[in-house]
Design an enzyme around this catalytic site. Structure first.
Site, PDB file in Angstrom:
ATOM      1  N   LYS A  75       0.981  -1.049  -0.124  1.00 58.25           N
ATOM      2  CA  LYS A  75      -0.151   0.030  -0.091  1.00 58.25           C
ATOM      3  C   LYS A  75       1.002   1.321   0.092  1.00 58.25           C
ATOM      4  CE  LYS A  75      -4.569  -1.809   1.717  1.00 58.25           C
ATOM      5  NZ  LYS A  75      -5.569  -1.657   2.579  1.00 58.25           N
ATOM      6  N   ARG A 112      -3.931  -9.753   5.342  1.00 54.09           N
ATOM      7  CA  ARG A 112      -4.459  -9.846   3.637  1.00 54.09           C
ATOM      8  C   ARG A 112      -3.135  -9.296   2.723  1.00 54.09           C
ATOM      9  NH1 ARG A 112      -6.986  -6.215  -0.092  1.00 54.09           N
ATOM     10  NH2 ARG A 112      -8.457  -7.271  -1.385  1.00 54.09           N
TER      11      ARG A 112
END
Length: 289
Positions: A234, A268
């Protein structure tokens, strides 16, 4: 410290059973593998053909994934939404093919009722709602009706669409939001033992606030629900390192290890093989297994 909420802690002694899998919270960290079937995924890992998705999913299972999370719409900041029909055309053939080929729990990453309904019908077991019932409360009724588990994420893009609002106490904002989502799900018939919460790293928070959530991750344990965290590749990692998504594997590993030490139950991730290894070492240190 965040005050204790009204939700009790029975999840810790009640495993979540999905198909042939049993999730015993606190015993070890579980790995959710990301399977993007959108052409504009922020990390550039999207696949378009169901056969290619199956190969990738089988590889993730081989590397240790416990859940496969299938998403058909990019949720990167600034991305354009797609219709439910288009999302269905992307994800349902993949869900159907994976279900025929394997018995691993499948998660559908959507906030659209129609998509979630079709996916559950095709064999999905979990609804992963990035809006935490803000966009579509009926998802909780759908999950309850089908006996599906739910991931409820805290998303502040409704209050901070440009990710530039500085909240006085972002951990409290996230905790309160997850408390709201959880109580809504419970009121609509989803058992507490089938709920999982996610603080939503990268969704409506400034980069310093994303770091603050990770720094104070253990405070989310006050919710007394299994915690999922998604930091894989991210922008917060690129913010610190000034590197593109393809070069954020080591940074992802650092956040995964730290979050496990601070109470994460599920991570995740895109890079299942590497992160499974990180989980095993972190578990050996923090959980003595």
């Amino acid at each position: 410290m965040v005050p204790r909420t009204r939700i009790d802690a029975s999840y810790t002694s009640t495993p979540l059973r999905i198909r042939n899998s049993t999730f015993e919270w606190g015993r070890r960290t579980y790995v959710m593998g990301i399977l993007n079937v959108s052409p504009d995924s922020f990390s550039g890992d999207g696949v378009s053909l169901p056969t290619a998705a199956l190969v990738l999913a089988q590889q993730m299972v081989q590397y240790g994934a416990d859940i496969i999370d299938i998403g058909g719409e990019s949720t990167r900041p600034g991305s354009e939404g797609i219709s439910a029909d288009e999302e269905i055309s992307r994800v349902i053939p993949v869900v159907s093919m994976l279900r025929r080929a394997m018995d691993i729990p499948l998660s559908i990453d959507t906030y659209k009722y129609e998509v979630a309904s079709e996916a559950l019908g095709a064999g999905a077991d979990i609804i992963n709602d990035i809006w935490g019932l803000k966009r579509e409360r009926r998802l909780a009724s759908l999950a309850a009706k089908n006996g599906a588990a739910m991931v409820l994420m805290s998303n502040q893009r409704d209050r901070s669409p440009l990710h530039d609002v500085t909240f006085d106490d972002v951990v409290k904002v996230v905790t309160d939001d997850l408390q709201r989502a959880t109580e809504e799900a419970l009121s609509m018939g989803v058992p507490m033992t089938r709920l999982i919460v996610d603080p939503g790293i990268g969704f409506g928070k400034t980069q310093p606030q994303n770091l603050e959530i990770l720094q104070k991750f253990e405070e989310l344990r006050s919710l007394n629900l299994p915690l999922l965290v998604g930091t894989s590749r991210k922008s917060i990692l690129g913010h610190v390192l000034d590197l593109p998504p393809s070069e954020r594997v080591e940074a992802t590993a650092a956040t995964v290890a730290i979050c496990i030490a601070r109470g994460a139950d599920i991570v995740r991730v895109h890079d299942v093989r590497q992160m499974w290894r990180v989980c095993r070492i972190a578990d050996a240190i923090t959980r003595n297994i």
